[in-house]
Scaffold this active site. Structure first.
Site, PDB file in Angstrom:
ATOM      1  N   TYR A 162      41.342  59.043  -0.196  1.00 33.79           N
ATOM      2  CA  TYR A 162      42.186  58.154   0.608  1.00 33.79           C
ATOM      3  C   TYR A 162      42.408  56.822  -0.096  1.00 33.79           C
ATOM      4  CZ  TYR A 162      40.379  61.756   3.658  1.00 33.79           C
ATOM      5  OH  TYR A 162      39.999  62.961   4.167  1.00 33.79           O
ATOM      6  N   LYS A 188      40.674  70.724   3.233  1.00 34.07           N
ATOM      7  CA  LYS A 188      42.075  70.541   2.849  1.00 34.07           C
ATOM      8  C   LYS A 188      42.362  71.091   1.455  1.00 34.07           C
ATOM      9  CE  LYS A 188      42.379  66.394   5.732  1.00 34.07           C
ATOM     10  NZ  LYS A 188      42.410  64.917   5.754  1.00 34.07           N
ATOM     11  N   VAL A 212      34.517  63.454   6.252  1.00 33.05           N
ATOM     12  CA  VAL A 212      33.738  62.516   7.070  1.00 33.05           C
ATOM     13  C   VAL A 212      32.429  63.120   7.563  1.00 33.05           C
ATOM     14  CG1 VAL A 212      35.736  61.152   7.787  1.00 33.05           C
ATOM     15  CG2 VAL A 212      34.987  63.094   9.202  1.00 33.05           C
ATOM     16  N   TYR A 240      44.158  73.246  12.410  1.00 33.50           N
ATOM     17  CA  TYR A 240      43.581  72.114  11.681  1.00 33.50           C
ATOM     18  C   TYR A 240      42.178  71.774  12.175  1.00 33.50           C
ATOM     19  CZ  TYR A 240      42.897  67.419   9.894  1.00 33.50           C
ATOM     20  OH  TYR A 240      42.365  66.319   9.279  1.00 33.50           O
TER      21      TYR A 240
END
Length: 310
Positions: A243, A67, A261, A191
């Protein structure tokens, strides 16, 4: 003055001995099969010296770390107009949460939660076929890392497409608000493939150098982005890159960082170093458990926190 080579080796030894390593991501089957005992660390310092230890040359799925590169690319395409479609505030919710989108009229809180990254992918799609947008991002990452061997793990990409129901829901929900401009399945294709880029710690740390060097490709290299844009990307990494654990990461490590992740974290010490760490086991917030601890050790030893001079 800190001996970085010794520090990297010592941290790798310490991390290898830890018994509690977190839990690997299980909702993407190829990630569920990764051995949580892996650990790699690479620090590229401002003078270009590369320090590595552990599994620093073992490729892994960078997932949400992508990202950072996708955001950089989107800002290059549409500039400040991007912020009409995405916010710049910490979410305080999980990376794949949908709860804020209804209240905030389909505008994601920031570009690093999944909803925001889907809007970024939509911008990067730009009316092209997904394979064109994916190829463009892959070439950009290869350029940043000075490494043409970086590739997409197609098995991971297929698994993401087969299991990414929450991301599919996010894309369709934002489409209902008009904040996804292409067909959702096309944006999702971009994505899922960007998240499946596979890199090792050395490649990832090299790719992050432009954020260490105020937007330049290496200390005296070509300009990738303006110094102001590099500073603002770093700011978003610090406030939103982990996050709902971004505040805790800032408290413990004090560096801009972006997790994935797959167990990787890219961290930037502006003017000092680009750091990549990988350990597949995650904590309850979806960030690398051992990787976060390793970066805390780096910050303690070097004083590289952005909140105080080292």
């Amino acid at each position: 003055m800190t001996d970085i080579a010794r520090l990297v080796a010592d941290i790798a030894d310490e991390m290898a001995a830890l018994p509690e390593r977190g839990e690997v991501a299980t909702y993407i089957p190829p990630l569920a099969a990764i051995d949580p005992r892996h650990f790699g660390l690479c620090i590229v310092t401002a003078d270009g010296t590369v320090h590595m230890a552990g599994d620093a040359l073992e490729p892994f799925s960078i997932q949400s770390i992508s990202k950072v590169f996708a955001l950089t690319q989107a800002l290059g395409k549409v500039g400040e107009a991007l912020w009409n479609r995405i916010g710049r505030e910490p979410s305080g919710t999980a990376f794949n949460s949908i709860v804020q989108l209804e209240r905030e009229q389909g505008i994601p809180r920031n570009p690093f939660i999944n909803a925001g990254a889907l809007v970024v992918a939509d911008v990067n799609l730009g009316g092209h076929e997904p394979r064109v947008a994916i190829g463009e991002l892959l070439r950009f990452v290869r350029y940043l890392a000075d490494d043409d061997t970086i590739a997409i793990d197609e098995a991971v990409a297929r698994a993401e497409q087969a299991t990414g129901f929450r991301n599919i829901a996010l894309a369709n929900y934002m489409k209902a608000f008009g904040n996804i401009r292409h067909a959702p399945e096309l944006t999702l294709g971009v994505y899922f493939h960007q998240c499946a880029i596979a890199m090792n710690c050395r490649q990832l740390a090299m790719a992050g150098r432009f954020l260490m060097h105020g937007g330049r490709h290496g200390r005296a290299g070509a300009r990738v982005v303006s110094a102001l844009r590099a500073r603002r990307i770093n700011a978003l990494m610090l406030t939103c890159g982990h996050y709902d654990a971004s505040g805790d990461f800032a408290f413990r490590v004090g560096l801009p960082g972006k997790s994935g992740v797959g167990g990787g974290i890219l961290a930037i010490a502006p003017g000092r170093a680009s750091i990549a760490v990988w350990s597949p086991g995650l904590n309850t917030s979806g960030n690398s458990k051992i990787g976060t601890l390793a970066l805390e050790r780096v910050a303690e030893a070097t004083g590289w926190s952005v909140f105080g001079a080292g």
